[in-house]
Design a protein around this motif. Structure first.
Motif, short mmCIF file in Angstrom:
data_model
loop_
_atom_site.label_atom_id
_atom_site.label_comp_id
_atom_site.label_asym_id
_atom_site.label_seq_id
_atom_site.Cartn_x
_atom_site.Cartn_y
_atom_site.Cartn_z
N LEU A 1 -1.41 1.28 6.52
CA LEU A 1 -2.50 2.15 6.10
C LEU A 1 -2.02 3.36 5.32
CD1 LEU A 1 -4.61 2.08 9.38
CD2 LEU A 1 -5.25 1.06 7.19
N GLY A 2 -0.72 3.72 5.51
CA GLY A 2 -0.22 4.95 4.90
C GLY A 2 -0.43 5.06 3.41
N LEU B 1 12.15 8.00 -2.40
CA LEU B 1 12.29 6.63 -1.89
C LEU B 1 13.68 6.08 -2.21
CD1 LEU B 1 10.08 4.70 -0.56
CD2 LEU B 1 10.07 3.54 -2.76
N ILE B 2 14.15 6.33 -3.43
CA ILE B 2 15.43 5.79 -3.87
C ILE B 2 16.61 6.55 -3.26
CG2 ILE B 2 16.93 5.45 -5.88
CD1 ILE B 2 14.35 5.00 -7.53
N ILE B 3 16.55 7.86 -3.31
CA ILE B 3 17.71 8.67 -2.92
C ILE B 3 17.87 8.75 -1.40
CG2 ILE B 3 18.68 11.00 -2.96
CD1 ILE B 3 17.54 11.37 -5.71
N ILE B 4 16.78 8.85 -0.67
CA ILE B 4 16.86 9.02 0.78
C ILE B 4 16.32 7.82 1.54
CG2 ILE B 4 16.25 10.49 2.72
CD1 ILE B 4 18.10 11.80 0.70
N GLY B 5 15.13 7.34 1.15
CA GLY B 5 14.48 6.28 1.90
C GLY B 5 15.30 5.01 2.01
N GLY C 1 8.61 13.12 3.30
CA GLY C 1 8.02 12.69 4.57
C GLY C 1 7.24 11.40 4.43
N HIS C 2 6.52 11.26 3.31
CA HIS C 2 5.75 10.04 3.11
C HIS C 2 6.65 8.85 2.83
CE1 HIS C 2 2.23 7.63 2.47
NE2 HIS C 2 2.69 7.24 1.29
N ALA C 3 7.77 9.08 2.14
CA ALA C 3 8.72 8.01 1.90
C ALA C 3 9.23 7.46 3.23
CB ALA C 3 9.89 8.51 1.05
N PHE C 4 9.49 8.35 4.17
CA PHE C 4 9.93 7.93 5.50
C PHE C 4 8.84 7.15 6.21
CE2 PHE C 4 13.90 9.96 5.58
CZ PHE C 4 14.52 9.69 6.78
N ASP D 1 7.16 -1.78 -1.27
CA ASP D 1 6.43 -0.58 -0.84
C ASP D 1 5.94 0.23 -2.04
OD1 ASP D 1 5.69 1.39 1.31
OD2 ASP D 1 7.11 2.63 0.21
N LEU D 2 6.79 0.33 -3.06
CA LEU D 2 6.45 1.11 -4.25
C LEU D 2 5.32 0.46 -5.04
CD1 LEU D 2 7.36 3.64 -5.78
CD2 LEU D 2 8.97 2.22 -7.04
N ILE D 3 5.38 -0.85 -5.20
CA ILE D 3 4.33 -1.57 -5.93
C ILE D 3 2.99 -1.42 -5.21
CG2 ILE D 3 3.51 -3.85 -6.63
CD1 ILE D 3 6.42 -4.59 -7.22
#
Length: 450
Positions: free
Chosen positions: A33-34, A59-63, A226-229, A263-265
């Motif tokens: 749902l996020g 997303l790329i650097i940390i996630g 935070g949302h990437a996590f 997730d990105l798509i």
């Protein structure tokens, strides 16, 4: 997997994910749902496309590095989330943090299944046309959530989730995602085409895809991180648990990238559904969670075949919710099987019953019981959401980065990265990720303010 009491609870060879099944299951846990419920309104609050680009960078650097760490730890440990750190070769001091990553998803699931129930109810109401008999959608939502019917729908969502998890890894979770994830993609494409062809939809597409970097801020960066996590299901034990069911021949690097791309798509298409629709009907894109259950039904009521497209939209949300719910439930089920050597069926029943009980205060906090509706500045439901999303998840992510970056001697072999990429990954986990995750924790908990 069906384990008899007294037998080993380690994942069996014949009940592990296939390569494709693992990636689909992991994507299923992330496309919840996020990205459809939360991503649109935080993007609307922080400047549209500029925030989306920031989200991609996070997303790329940390996630992805933290995602890879969780999968690698899980596969090396071959246990539940509670024991993965120690079984992978870490000190026993990490055991309580592993247990925390069993408790966290269980608590999240207690409120997640409530929203999943809402989506099922709204799908039925939309397809039957009952949703559109009263144009006051705000009052409809308040009346529905303030009654007892959400408990019925939550029970239905829990029952569906229990049924899938009870079938095991290959026979339940993998098969479930192999059917529903392609179905999710089809629904996303149908709804995206409908959204971008609405009158005035171009303004919404422009808002989403044309960046305005003047809207970016330090707060926006932390929200994006935070949302990437949250969207990748990090810090909640899911990927530690799923990692235990991954074959040793599975290359984790490419799988991690595939999960991130999925997730990105999903986030991109979600934006191309929500923003064209909201702009077409004059709805504020930063309307908050009420956007989904109040504002969008108003939009569907005004478009041709609105009942049909509204029904498809809520079915889409229900699928996204259930694929994540299945992943969340597997975490405590795996722990119960390992800790008490129960069969999978018994573990699922125990977890399901306890889940329904601990979810009661949340589902009744929308007006049914005044003492639960207002506790300080929030309802019981909101407090549970705040504590899990803003405190427990960042703590889980922080523990993973510290463990993999500083304490785990087997990281190189488990990650399976080439020497150059391994150095980059380790540097990120040691010096970049912990600092940024700590900042997220300080920000989301309210300690650090801008």
């Amino acid at each position: 997997m069906s384990l008899q009491p007294g037998k080993s609870s380690a994942p069996r060879k014949n009940d592990r994910f296939s390569s494709t099944g693992f990636i689909l299951a992991a994507i299923g846990s992330s496309v919840g749902l996020g990205n459809m419920w939360k991503f649109p309104y935080i993007t609307g609050e922080h400047g549209g496309a500029a925030f989306f680009l920031l989200f991609i960078i996070c997303l790329i650097i940390i996630g992805l590095p933290v995602l890879l760490a969780e999968l690698a730890i899980g596969r090396a440990g071959r246990g539940s989330a509670a024991t993965s750190y120690v079984k992978a070769g870490g000190p026993t001091a990490f055991a309580p943090f592993g247990l925390l990553q069993v408790i966290t998803p269980f608590i999240i699931l207690s409120i997640y299944t409530i929203i999943a129930g809402w989506t099922l109810h709204y799908a039925v109401q939309s397809f039957t046309g009952k949703l559109f008999t009263n144009a006051d959608f705000g009052s409809q939502f308040t009346a529905f959530t303030g009654g007892y019917m959400p408990l019925v729908w939550q029970t239905a969502a829990i029952a569906l989730t229990m049924f899938v998890v009870g079938k095991g890894i290959s026979g339940g979770i993998e098969k479930f995602n192999k059917v529903l994830i392609p179905g999710l993609v089809i629904l996303l494409i149908i709804l995206m085409i409908r959204a971008v062809t609405l009158p005035g939809a171009g303004e919404g597409v422009s808002f989403f895809l044309n960046p305005d970097f003047s809207k970016l801020s330090a707060e926006a960066a932390l929200v994006a991180l935070g949302h990437a996590f949250f969207s990748l299901s990090l810090g909640m034990g899911i990927l530690l648990t799923y990692g235990a069911y991954v074959d040793k021949r599975q290359s984790l690097g490419p799988a991690t990238v595939a999960i991130g791309v999925g997730d990105l798509i999903y986030a991109l298409i979600a934006g191309l559904i929500i923003f064209p629709t909201t702009f077409s009907f004059g709805i504020a894109p930063d309307a908050g969670p009420s956007l989904v259950f109040v504002a969008l039904p108003a939009a569907f009521s005004a478009m041709p075949l609105g009942s049909f497209f509204g029904g498809l939209f809520f079915i889409l949300l229900a699928i996204a919710a259930l694929t994540s719910a299945v992943s969340l439930l597997e975490v405590p089920v795996a722990y119960v099987m390992e800790r008490w050597r129960f069969s999978r069926t018994k573990a699922v029943i125990i977890c399901g019953v306890v889940l329904l009980i601990i979810g009661l205060p949340s589902v009744l906090s929308f007006g049914m019981i005044d003492s639960l509706t207002t506790i300080g500045s929030k309802s019981f439901f909101d407090w549970v959401d705040f504590i899990t999303s803003n405190i427990l998840l960042p703590i889980g992510g922080l523990v993973t980065t510290i463990f993999a970056g500083y304490y785990w001697k087997g990281a190189a072999d488990a990650a399976g990265l080439k020497a150059g990429w391994f150095k980059v990954w380790l540097f990120t986990l040691r010096y970049i990720a912990p600092v940024l995750v700590l900042l997220v924790l300080l920000h989301t908990s309210g300690i650090l303010k801008f």
